[in-house]
Scaffold this motif. Structure first.
Motif, PDB file in Angstrom:
ATOM      1  N   UNK A 137      62.193  -6.705  37.923  1.00  0.00           N
ATOM      2  CA  UNK A 137      63.395  -5.918  38.210  1.00  0.00           C
ATOM      3  C   UNK A 137      63.756  -5.104  36.979  1.00  0.00           C
ATOM      4  N   UNK A 138      63.776  -3.796  37.118  1.00  0.00           N
ATOM      5  CA  UNK A 138      64.204  -2.904  36.041  1.00  0.00           C
ATOM      6  C   UNK A 138      65.591  -2.368  36.370  1.00  0.00           C
ATOM      7  N   UNK A 139      66.482  -2.440  35.401  1.00  0.00           N
ATOM      8  CA  UNK A 139      67.833  -1.917  35.576  1.00  0.00           C
ATOM      9  C   UNK A 139      67.940  -0.592  34.838  1.00  0.00           C
ATOM     10  N   UNK A 140      68.169   0.456  35.584  1.00  0.00           N
ATOM     11  CA  UNK A 140      68.377   1.785  35.011  1.00  0.00           C
ATOM     12  C   UNK A 140      69.871   1.974  34.796  1.00  0.00           C
ATOM     13  N   UNK A 141      70.305   1.871  33.535  1.00  0.00           N
ATOM     14  CA  UNK A 141      71.741   1.936  33.233  1.00  0.00           C
ATOM     15  C   UNK A 141      72.172   3.371  32.957  1.00  0.00           C
ATOM     16  N   UNK A 142      73.251   3.777  33.590  1.00  0.00           N
ATOM     17  CA  UNK A 142      73.827   5.098  33.381  1.00  0.00           C
ATOM     18  C   UNK A 142      75.269   4.932  32.925  1.00  0.00           C
ATOM     19  N   UNK A 143      75.542   5.268  31.681  1.00  0.00           N
ATOM     20  CA  UNK A 143      76.902   5.216  31.166  1.00  0.00           C
ATOM     21  C   UNK A 143      77.659   6.440  31.668  1.00  0.00           C
ATOM     22  N   UNK A 144      78.811   6.213  32.261  1.00  0.00           N
ATOM     23  CA  UNK A 144      79.618   7.288  32.833  1.00  0.00           C
ATOM     24  C   UNK A 144      80.979   7.299  32.148  1.00  0.00           C
ATOM     25  N   UNK A 145      81.469   8.453  31.667  1.00  0.00           N
ATOM     26  CA  UNK A 145      82.805   8.497  31.066  1.00  0.00           C
ATOM     27  C   UNK A 145      83.855   7.976  32.045  1.00  0.00           C
ATOM     28  N   UNK A 146      84.801   7.227  31.514  1.00  0.00           N
ATOM     29  CA  UNK A 146      85.801   6.588  32.377  1.00  0.00           C
ATOM     30  C   UNK A 146      86.524   7.608  33.245  1.00  0.00           C
ATOM     31  N   UNK A 147      86.852   8.757  32.677  1.00  0.00           N
ATOM     32  CA  UNK A 147      87.604   9.753  33.432  1.00  0.00           C
ATOM     33  C   UNK A 147      86.810  10.334  34.596  1.00  0.00           C
ATOM     34  N   UNK A 148      85.482  10.243  34.528  1.00  0.00           N
ATOM     35  CA  UNK A 148      84.632  10.789  35.591  1.00  0.00           C
ATOM     36  C   UNK A 148      84.124   9.716  36.541  1.00  0.00           C
ATOM     37  N   UNK A 149      84.418   8.468  36.236  1.00  0.00           N
ATOM     38  CA  UNK A 149      83.716   7.375  36.887  1.00  0.00           C
ATOM     39  C   UNK A 149      83.927   7.343  38.401  1.00  0.00           C
ATOM     40  N   UNK A 150      85.152   7.470  38.821  1.00  0.00           N
ATOM     41  CA  UNK A 150      85.440   7.310  40.241  1.00  0.00           C
ATOM     42  C   UNK A 150      84.907   8.449  41.092  1.00  0.00           C
TER      43      UNK A 150
END
Length: 448
Positions: free
Chosen positions: A79-92
């Protein structure tokens, strides 16, 4: 020196984030029970073929979370987890676009705990109840409650929080004030703190009392709760505003008075509040344990810690909440299985994710994993004597969840502006009445 946003973005509920999610409410449906369509597998099977899942996160940046992902890969090589960090203000807005996309879908995503009901109402969460039937024995009660909607567990808690009160020993001593104790039984009242803060200011302190998150519901809700006012919403779905009762008016009349009297400074940004205490300018500072490293590192700052105060005759209440993980209800069976394995790793396995981080700013939800947080070197400093027992006690007995409602995002935005008005001199009764009108308008779509 770390900035305020660096260590508190996991719970920051700023106006920008609220506005980003407010744009989604037009398509959120009615205010009835959550539409939890997906159901996670009741049993998990280690994949025999490689599979990749996408994790969208707002709590940590890619560098911070990488040791956790490396450990997961080692334990689950297929299982590979592709992590994408998203700015909090854009998250939703990112979630809204990509939880329904078949080509660019998110499989796992961070959930700010008070938004759980709102996400469930949008159909964004998967029922995890049968997948993790023993979760209650693994995480703290407040985190489990925050992860539950209509009796269903819909997220995996992995991070929580609490607050304490710091005090400057030299400023209190100069005013002849006895240092408070660090046990729950030593909890002082806001009335006592106000009186002592005035004495400390008269004796030379620049400010008597200051809150860490000066205008945020996360930290100010316990004032209303302690005064008997409740969380701010009532009725079906907590969609009837309840911020003009006696408890709310008492709490925020008091809160406004500490600014009107100069005990707390107006015009100070949230990011600057810990620096004022670190500089020795504040007698009492109400904040999170995450400031420990900064305060311990300040030469000449002699401080102690005490419980978060309560109003005289009122119940003790403390802030809590953090992050959990949700699963895309549109996931295929293979993706759902792999995602659930990752959720289990983050929140349950051997104490959860926290063991793989070199430093923690907040306690994990996992009861076993929280031991690492409490064993942090910073808490062995003599100035933090008693803090571990205090934090454990507060999380177990006084932790107060934020309002659970599909209308939470609008609530948070409106209340932040209301608190700012009270800080800047608007009468609390007037400001809270205005907030009620705004909330009624904002929540009307949910009550249809």
């Amino acid at each position: 020196m770390r900035t305020h946003n660096d260590v508190t973005r996991w719970l920051a509920a700023g106006a920008g984030a609220a506005l980003a999610l407010a744009a989604l409410t037009a398509c959120s449906g009615s205010g009835g029970p959550g539409t939890i369509d997906g159901v996670a597998p009741s049993s998990l099977t280690e994949p025999t073929e490689p599979i990749t899942i996408t994790y969208a996160g707002a709590a940590y940046d890619a560098k911070q979370i990488q040791p956790v992902l490396d450990a997961f890969q080692a334990a689950h090589p297929n299982i590979t987890v592709n992590y994408e960090a998203v700015p909090f203000d854009d998250f939703n807005s990112v979630l809204a676009a990509r939880l329904t996309s078949s080509q660019d879908a998110i499989d796992v995503f961070d959930v700010d705990m008070p938004r759980t009901a709102a996400y469930a109402a949008r159909g964004w969460l998967t029922d995890l109840t049968d997948t993790f039937p023993d979760l209650a024995s693994a995480v703290d009660p407040g985190s489990l409650e925050a992860a539950t909607v209509d009796g269903k567990v819909v997220t995996m808690p992995y991070q929580t929080s609490t607050n304490i009160m710091y005090y400057n020993k030299a400023l209190l001593a100069a005013a002849g004030i006895s240092a408070p104790g660090a046990t729950p039984d030593d909890r002082e009242t806001w009335e006592q703190i106000t009186e002592n803060a005035k004495k400390a200011q008269d004796a030379g302190a620049q400010y008597g009392l200051l809150f860490d998150q000066i205008d945020r519901y996360y930290q100010l809700q316990p004032l209303a709760e302690s005064a008997g006012g409740g969380p701010g919403g009532t009725g079906e779905g907590n969609l009837t505003p309840d911020v003009t009762n006696d408890g709310w008016e008492k709490a925020f009349s008091w809160y406004g008075s500490i600014f009107a009297d100069g005990l707390s400074p107006r015009g100070v940004a949230v990011a600057d509040t810990p620096n004022l205490f670190a500089a020795g300018k504040v007698a009492y500072y109400v904040g999170g344990p995450w400031w420990g490293t900064q305060f311990v590192g300040e030469a000449g700052l002699d401080f102690g810690i005490a419980p978060f105060p309560a109003f005289a005759g009122g119940e003790a209440a403390t802030p809590t909440g953090g992050w959990s993980l949700g699963m895309n209800p549109q996931a295929t069976a293979d993706k759902a299985n792999a995602s659930a394995i990752f959720l289990k790793f983050m929140g349950i396995d051997d104490g959860g994710y926290a063991q793989y981080l070199s430093a923690l700013a907040v306690p994990p939800s996992n009861l076993e994993g929280s031991a690492k947080f409490y064993d942090a070197e910073v808490f062995t400093d003599p100035r933090f004597t008693g803090v571990v027992d205090l934090m454990e006690s507060e999380l177990a007995t006084t932790a107060t969840l934020r309002l659970q409602t599909v209308g939470y995002v609008e609530f948070e935005d409106i209340m932040t502006k209301t608190f700012d008005d009270i800080i800047n001199g608007t009468d609390a009764k007037t400001a809270l009445a205005s907030a009620t009108t705004q909330l009624d308008d904002a929540w009307a779509k949910y009550r249809q």
